[in-house]
Design a protein around this motif. Structure first.
Motif, PDB file in Angstrom:
ATOM      1  N   GLU A  88       0.505  -0.810  -0.206  1.00  0.00           N
ATOM      2  CA  GLU A  88       0.212   0.268   0.379  1.00  0.00           C
ATOM      3  C   GLU A  88       0.861   1.193  -0.132  1.00  0.00           C
ATOM      4  O   GLU A  88       2.111   1.403   0.770  1.00  0.00           O
ATOM      5  CB  GLU A  88      -0.573   0.014   1.559  1.00  0.00           C
ATOM      6  N   ASN A  89       0.305   2.087  -0.952  1.00  0.00           N
ATOM      7  CA  ASN A  89       1.042   3.786  -0.969  1.00  0.00           C
ATOM      8  C   ASN A  89      -0.065   4.981  -1.327  1.00  0.00           C
ATOM      9  O   ASN A  89      -0.886   4.057  -1.414  1.00  0.00           O
ATOM     10  CB  ASN A  89       2.260   3.477  -1.344  1.00  0.00           C
ATOM     11  N   ARG A  90       0.536   5.863  -1.116  1.00  0.00           N
ATOM     12  CA  ARG A  90      -0.079   7.243  -1.679  1.00  0.00           C
ATOM     13  C   ARG A  90      -0.894   7.143  -2.994  1.00  0.00           C
ATOM     14  O   ARG A  90      -2.060   7.802  -2.394  1.00  0.00           O
ATOM     15  CB  ARG A  90       0.125   8.610  -1.327  1.00  0.00           C
ATOM     16  N   ASP A  91      -0.886   6.418  -3.954  1.00  0.00           N
ATOM     17  CA  ASP A  91      -1.154   6.006  -5.020  1.00  0.00           C
ATOM     18  C   ASP A  91      -2.040   4.837  -4.838  1.00  0.00           C
ATOM     19  O   ASP A  91      -2.676   4.853  -6.060  1.00  0.00           O
ATOM     20  CB  ASP A  91      -0.128   5.569  -6.057  1.00  0.00           C
ATOM     21  N   GLY A  92      -1.680   3.914  -4.285  1.00  0.00           N
ATOM     22  CA  GLY A  92      -3.152   3.097  -4.229  1.00  0.00           C
ATOM     23  C   GLY A  92      -2.390   1.466  -3.704  1.00  0.00           C
ATOM     24  O   GLY A  92      -1.767   2.010  -2.619  1.00  0.00           O
ATOM     25  N   TYR A  93      -2.708   0.519  -4.075  1.00  0.00           N
ATOM     26  CA  TYR A  93      -2.207  -0.138  -3.291  1.00  0.00           C
ATOM     27  C   TYR A  93      -2.286  -1.288  -5.282  1.00  0.00           C
ATOM     28  O   TYR A  93      -3.033  -1.949  -5.398  1.00  0.00           O
ATOM     29  CB  TYR A  93      -3.224  -1.306  -2.184  1.00  0.00           C
ATOM     30  N   PHE A  94      -1.177  -2.273  -4.141  1.00  0.00           N
ATOM     31  CA  PHE A  94      -0.797  -3.464  -5.446  1.00  0.00           C
ATOM     32  C   PHE A  94      -1.642  -5.118  -4.510  1.00  0.00           C
ATOM     33  O   PHE A  94      -0.034  -4.942  -4.061  1.00  0.00           O
ATOM     34  CB  PHE A  94       0.931  -3.091  -5.728  1.00  0.00           C
ATOM     35  N   LEU A  95      -0.937  -5.642  -5.618  1.00  0.00           N
ATOM     36  CA  LEU A  95      -0.657  -7.180  -5.289  1.00  0.00           C
ATOM     37  C   LEU A  95      -0.102  -7.953  -6.285  1.00  0.00           C
ATOM     38  O   LEU A  95       0.198  -7.985  -7.421  1.00  0.00           O
ATOM     39  CB  LEU A  95      -2.115  -8.053  -5.426  1.00  0.00           C
ATOM     40  N   ILE A  96       1.090  -8.757  -5.654  1.00  0.00           N
ATOM     41  CA  ILE A  96       2.426  -8.807  -6.484  1.00  0.00           C
ATOM     42  C   ILE A  96       2.371 -10.302  -5.382  1.00  0.00           C
ATOM     43  O   ILE A  96       1.758 -11.301  -4.328  1.00  0.00           O
ATOM     44  CB  ILE A  96       3.300  -8.693  -5.608  1.00  0.00           C
ATOM     45  N   SER A  97       2.726 -11.605  -6.907  1.00  0.00           N
ATOM     46  CA  SER A  97       3.153 -13.050  -6.760  1.00  0.00           C
ATOM     47  C   SER A  97       4.099 -13.257  -8.114  1.00  0.00           C
ATOM     48  O   SER A  97       4.149 -12.669  -8.606  1.00  0.00           O
ATOM     49  CB  SER A  97       1.628 -13.556  -7.094  1.00  0.00           C
ATOM     50  N   LYS A  98       4.009 -13.963  -8.075  1.00  0.00           N
ATOM     51  CA  LYS A  98       5.449 -14.676  -8.609  1.00  0.00           C
ATOM     52  C   LYS A  98       4.946 -16.108  -9.587  1.00  0.00           C
ATOM     53  O   LYS A  98       4.531 -17.379  -8.538  1.00  0.00           O
ATOM     54  CB  LYS A  98       6.252 -14.865  -8.208  1.00  0.00           C
ATOM     55  N   ASP A  99       5.333 -16.117 -10.596  1.00  0.00           N
ATOM     56  CA  ASP A  99       3.999 -17.160 -11.359  1.00  0.00           C
ATOM     57  C   ASP A  99       5.331 -18.094 -11.455  1.00  0.00           C
ATOM     58  O   ASP A  99       7.246 -17.788 -11.126  1.00  0.00           O
ATOM     59  CB  ASP A  99       3.887 -16.970 -13.078  1.00  0.00           C
ATOM     60  N   MET A 100       5.645 -19.396 -11.950  1.00  0.00           N
ATOM     61  CA  MET A 100       6.998 -20.695 -12.313  1.00  0.00           C
ATOM     62  C   MET A 100       7.345 -20.061 -13.566  1.00  0.00           C
ATOM     63  O   MET A 100       8.339 -21.100 -13.384  1.00  0.00           O
ATOM     64  CB  MET A 100       5.700 -22.183 -12.515  1.00  0.00           C
ATOM     65  N   MET A 101       7.475 -19.051 -14.396  1.00  0.00           N
ATOM     66  CA  MET A 101       7.984 -19.463 -15.252  1.00  0.00           C
ATOM     67  C   MET A 101       8.531 -17.600 -15.615  1.00  0.00           C
ATOM     68  O   MET A 101       8.477 -17.269 -16.144  1.00  0.00           O
ATOM     69  CB  MET A 101       6.372 -18.959 -16.589  1.00  0.00           C
ATOM     70  N   GLU A 102       8.939 -17.042 -13.866  1.00  0.00           N
ATOM     71  CA  GLU A 102       9.831 -16.336 -14.287  1.00  0.00           C
ATOM     72  C   GLU A 102       9.482 -14.882 -14.104  1.00  0.00           C
ATOM     73  O   GLU A 102      10.197 -13.632 -15.103  1.00  0.00           O
ATOM     74  CB  GLU A 102      11.279 -16.649 -14.875  1.00  0.00           C
ATOM     75  N   ASN A 103       8.183 -15.049 -13.711  1.00  0.00           N
ATOM     76  CA  ASN A 103       7.667 -13.798 -14.094  1.00  0.00           C
ATOM     77  C   ASN A 103       6.617 -13.188 -12.984  1.00  0.00           C
ATOM     78  O   ASN A 103       6.843 -13.815 -11.725  1.00  0.00           O
ATOM     79  CB  ASN A 103       6.004 -13.604 -15.374  1.00  0.00           C
ATOM     80  N   ILE A 104       6.512 -11.664 -12.434  1.00  0.00           N
ATOM     81  CA  ILE A 104       6.557 -10.832 -11.463  1.00  0.00           C
ATOM     82  C   ILE A 104       5.246 -10.323 -11.909  1.00  0.00           C
ATOM     83  O   ILE A 104       5.591  -9.549 -12.271  1.00  0.00           O
ATOM     84  CB  ILE A 104       6.898 -10.313 -10.657  1.00  0.00           C
ATOM     85  N   ASN A 105       3.865 -10.964 -11.041  1.00  0.00           N
ATOM     86  CA  ASN A 105       2.891  -9.867 -11.542  1.00  0.00           C
ATOM     87  C   ASN A 105       2.354  -9.057 -10.653  1.00  0.00           C
ATOM     88  O   ASN A 105       2.488  -9.422  -9.171  1.00  0.00           O
ATOM     89  CB  ASN A 105       2.155 -11.244 -11.253  1.00  0.00           C
ATOM     90  N   ILE A 106       1.876  -7.921 -10.758  1.00  0.00           N
ATOM     91  CA  ILE A 106       1.563  -6.689 -10.004  1.00  0.00           C
ATOM     92  C   ILE A 106       0.564  -6.253 -10.542  1.00  0.00           C
ATOM     93  O   ILE A 106       0.291  -6.356 -12.160  1.00  0.00           O
ATOM     94  CB  ILE A 106       2.779  -5.448 -10.267  1.00  0.00           C
ATOM     95  N   ILE A 107      -0.213  -6.471  -9.348  1.00  0.00           N
ATOM     96  CA  ILE A 107      -1.568  -5.410  -9.959  1.00  0.00           C
ATOM     97  C   ILE A 107      -2.085  -4.785  -9.496  1.00  0.00           C
ATOM     98  O   ILE A 107      -1.726  -4.351  -7.816  1.00  0.00           O
ATOM     99  CB  ILE A 107      -2.784  -6.522 -10.121  1.00  0.00           C
ATOM    100  N   TYR A 108      -2.216  -3.613  -9.834  1.00  0.00           N
ATOM    101  CA  TYR A 108      -2.186  -1.465  -9.331  1.00  0.00           C
ATOM    102  C   TYR A 108      -3.525  -1.563  -8.910  1.00  0.00           C
ATOM    103  O   TYR A 108      -4.264  -1.772 -10.194  1.00  0.00           O
ATOM    104  CB  TYR A 108      -1.615  -1.295 -10.218  1.00  0.00           C
ATOM    105  N   ASN A 109      -4.458  -1.120  -8.533  1.00  0.00           N
ATOM    106  CA  ASN A 109      -5.689  -0.626  -7.801  1.00  0.00           C
ATOM    107  C   ASN A 109      -5.243   0.334  -7.277  1.00  0.00           C
ATOM    108  O   ASN A 109      -4.750   0.517  -6.575  1.00  0.00           O
ATOM    109  CB  ASN A 109      -6.319  -1.453  -6.791  1.00  0.00           C
ATOM    110  N   ARG A 110      -6.165   1.500  -7.250  1.00  0.00           N
ATOM    111  CA  ARG A 110      -6.158   3.116  -7.200  1.00  0.00           C
ATOM    112  C   ARG A 110      -7.050   3.448  -5.995  1.00  0.00           C
ATOM    113  O   ARG A 110      -8.189   2.506  -6.604  1.00  0.00           O
ATOM    114  CB  ARG A 110      -6.156   4.079  -8.618  1.00  0.00           C
ATOM    115  N   TRP A 111      -7.021   4.814  -5.426  1.00  0.00           N
ATOM    116  CA  TRP A 111      -7.745   4.724  -4.310  1.00  0.00           C
ATOM    117  C   TRP A 111      -8.396   5.375  -5.197  1.00  0.00           C
ATOM    118  O   TRP A 111      -8.630   6.510  -6.377  1.00  0.00           O
ATOM    119  CB  TRP A 111      -6.823   5.314  -3.554  1.00  0.00           C
ATOM    120  N   ASP A 112      -9.947   5.008  -4.592  1.00  0.00           N
ATOM    121  CA  ASP A 112     -11.118   6.377  -4.889  1.00  0.00           C
ATOM    122  C   ASP A 112     -11.011   7.633  -4.484  1.00  0.00           C
ATOM    123  O   ASP A 112     -10.709   8.167  -3.948  1.00  0.00           O
ATOM    124  CB  ASP A 112     -12.214   6.069  -4.541  1.00  0.00           C
TER     125      ASP A 112
END
Length: 123
Positions: free
Chosen positions: A99-123
């Protein structure tokens, strides 16, 4: 002299506000999306996701900001970082919340050497 100093301070504060506005705008595709997915390479981050999840997540957000040209937030990227397994006992189900001032992020890692980041902005 006071007028010049006041004017300079106002210009600096406007410039700083504009810089943070631009990063929020970039993260949300000019405010056209409330959330957006990003992907980084596993080797873009030095920390190990399994051993240092919180550090890994914070570094991933820093790298994302760098890639988007928002490096002025390097020291202030994360207010809160929490990681947990979605399915207890299944290590590859780990997700981190940042969480930060721009919104919140969900971070996961797949099994193919990728970091997946989902950004969600605050209302």
């Amino acid at each position: 002299m006071k007028l010049i100093i006041s004017s300079l301070l106002i210009l600096l504060s406007i410039q700083y506000a504009g810089a943070s506005y631009d990063c929020s705008e970039v993260l949300s595709d000019s405010y056209s999306a409330d959330s957006k997915a990003y992907r980084l390479g596993e080797f873009d981050v030095e920390a190990d996701f399994e051993l240092e999840g919180r550090k890994f997540a914070a570094q991933a957000i820093i790298k994302l900001y760098d890639n988007l040209g928002c490096d002025q937030f390097k020291g202030k990227v994360a207010k809160e970082v929490k990681c947990s397994e979605v399915v207890k006992g299944v290590p590859y189900s780990k997700v981190c919340y940042v969480e930060n001032r721009d919104g919140y992020f969900l971070i996961s890692k797949d099994m193919m050497e990728n970091i997946n980041i989902i950004y969600n902005r605050w209302d």
